[in-house]
Motif scaffolding. Sequence first.
Motif, PDB file in Angstrom:
ATOM      1  N   ARG A  64       0.822  -1.214   0.000  1.00  0.00           N
ATOM      2  CA  ARG A  64       0.000   0.000   0.000  1.00  0.00           C
ATOM      3  C   ARG A  64       0.849   1.254   0.000  1.00  0.00           C
ATOM      4  NH1 ARG A  64      -4.368  -0.316   4.680  1.00  0.00           N
ATOM      5  NH2 ARG A  64      -4.792   1.767   3.799  1.00  0.00           N
ATOM      6  N   GLY A  65       2.070   1.144   0.508  1.00  0.00           N
ATOM      7  CA  GLY A  65       2.965   2.302   0.532  1.00  0.00           C
ATOM      8  C   GLY A  65       3.651   2.584  -0.788  1.00  0.00           C
ATOM      9  N   ILE A  66       3.521   1.684  -1.755  1.00  0.00           N
ATOM     10  CA  ILE A  66       4.125   1.881  -3.073  1.00  0.00           C
ATOM     11  C   ILE A  66       3.246   2.849  -3.871  1.00  0.00           C
ATOM     12  CG2 ILE A  66       4.855   0.764  -5.213  1.00  0.00           C
ATOM     13  CD1 ILE A  66       5.307  -1.790  -3.630  1.00  0.00           C
ATOM     14  N   SER A  67       3.855   3.849  -4.478  1.00  0.00           N
ATOM     15  CA  SER A  67       3.083   4.905  -5.141  1.00  0.00           C
ATOM     16  C   SER A  67       2.500   4.466  -6.478  1.00  0.00           C
ATOM     17  CB  SER A  67       3.966   6.146  -5.343  1.00  0.00           C
ATOM     18  OG  SER A  67       5.145   5.796  -6.086  1.00  0.00           O
ATOM     19  N   SER A  68       3.280   3.782  -7.324  1.00  0.00           N
ATOM     20  CA  SER A  68       2.822   3.442  -8.665  1.00  0.00           C
ATOM     21  C   SER A  68       2.008   2.157  -8.669  1.00  0.00           C
ATOM     22  CB  SER A  68       4.015   3.299  -9.619  1.00  0.00           C
ATOM     23  OG  SER A  68       4.797   2.177  -9.260  1.00  0.00           O
ATOM     24  N   ALA A  69       1.006   2.104  -9.564  1.00  0.00           N
ATOM     25  CA  ALA A  69       0.183   0.901  -9.710  1.00  0.00           C
ATOM     26  C   ALA A  69       1.012  -0.254 -10.250  1.00  0.00           C
ATOM     27  CB  ALA A  69      -0.991   1.197 -10.640  1.00  0.00           C
ATOM     28  N   GLN A  70       1.950   0.055 -11.146  1.00  0.00           N
ATOM     29  CA  GLN A  70       2.808  -0.988 -11.703  1.00  0.00           C
ATOM     30  C   GLN A  70       3.694  -1.600 -10.620  1.00  0.00           C
ATOM     31  OE1 GLN A  70       5.307   0.313 -14.909  1.00  0.00           O
ATOM     32  NE2 GLN A  70       6.111  -1.737 -15.346  1.00  0.00           N
ATOM     33  N   GLY A  71       4.187  -0.762  -9.729  1.00  0.00           N
ATOM     34  CA  GLY A  71       5.015  -1.253  -8.628  1.00  0.00           C
ATOM     35  C   GLY A  71       4.223  -2.123  -7.675  1.00  0.00           C
ATOM     36  N   LYS A  72       2.961  -1.738  -7.415  1.00  0.00           N
ATOM     37  CA  LYS A  72       2.110  -2.551  -6.551  1.00  0.00           C
ATOM     38  C   LYS A  72       1.839  -3.917  -7.177  1.00  0.00           C
ATOM     39  CE  LYS A  72      -0.324   1.242  -4.238  1.00  0.00           C
ATOM     40  NZ  LYS A  72      -1.632   1.892  -3.973  1.00  0.00           N
ATOM     41  N   TYR A  73       1.557  -3.905  -8.488  1.00  0.00           N
ATOM     42  CA  TYR A  73       1.274  -5.170  -9.170  1.00  0.00           C
ATOM     43  C   TYR A  73       2.502  -6.073  -9.173  1.00  0.00           C
ATOM     44  CZ  TYR A  73       0.306  -8.477 -12.906  1.00  0.00           C
ATOM     45  OH  TYR A  73       0.150  -9.629 -13.634  1.00  0.00           O
TER      46      TYR A  73
END
Length: 332
Positions: free
Chosen positions: A248-257
């Motif tokens: 949840r702390g990751i800003s980008s959607a790609q990074g979260k995925y």
Amino acid sequence: MFIIEKISHVIFFLFPGSHLQHMNPGNDTQISEFFLLGFSERPELQPLIFGLFLSMYLITVFGNLLILRAVSSDSHLHTPMYFFLANLSFGDICVTSTTVPKMLWNIQTQSKVITYENCITQMYFFLLFAGLDIFLLTVMAYDRFVAICHPLHYMVIMNPRLCGLLVLVSWIMCVLNSLLQTLMVLGLSFCTTLEISHFFCELNQMIQLACSDTSINNLVMYLAAVLLGGASLAGILYSYSKIVSSIRGISSAQGKYKAFSTCASHLSVVSLFYCTVLGVYLSSAATQSSLSSATASVMYTVVTPMLNPFIYSLRNKDIKRALKRIVGDPGT
């Protein structure tokens, strides 16, 4: 099956006096065998059951052997995550091989008999390898926690020594638990009812058949379930709570995925395993049916080990690449 028979002789050579305690109080007849009732008494269904379980067993063994082969042959897979996966595949092969071959043999020979020694031995190894799967799933959750929450220190924390130590401790805990449970069953007396409403010698079924006091056995069994199973589940839930918080702390959607995809396969296996186990005990408590419990047990003893290789290979590019090399795909 012959290996289990040899091992059973070793166990009863080490503990010769325990078998003599299982006497019928009425006529001093020594208990020598049990009867595994399986799933159905109808002869016309036996070929269908045989074919179904034989197919699932072969798929389980072949699929998990492919995972072991892929991890051992590809240097890119010599990482902590795949080291634990290889151990899980080995445990899946063993836990299925402990139960299914004997059931297939009984169907083929039209016999429901399992000797007392083989029943105790089967129960011991089932407890051992089923427990090993639980511990390995917990260790793999910790591995994913370190990989996502502490990526820069991952290789330092998850060094080969720690990985080997985690697997060794898992083996030791499972061996001690299964040995304790088995030795306590050896102290029970069995009278007249020797029919096990299951397709293998399950601990709870064995305790229910005893005609001596089983209060200590039940206490130890439930304590082990709470301490080992509950602690493992708590460790998994804690690891994933930290993982979710980190993602949840990751800003980008790609990074979260990308972060979530590294633990998606493990999360799927954990969900499948614990949902089926909980389903077994909840359905058993609701219906009070031994046949229903035996049928539900197929999910975590046969179906889950069969599906694990597919779950880890379908979404994992590294595993798929290694498998293609094994089968000789010219495109790799």
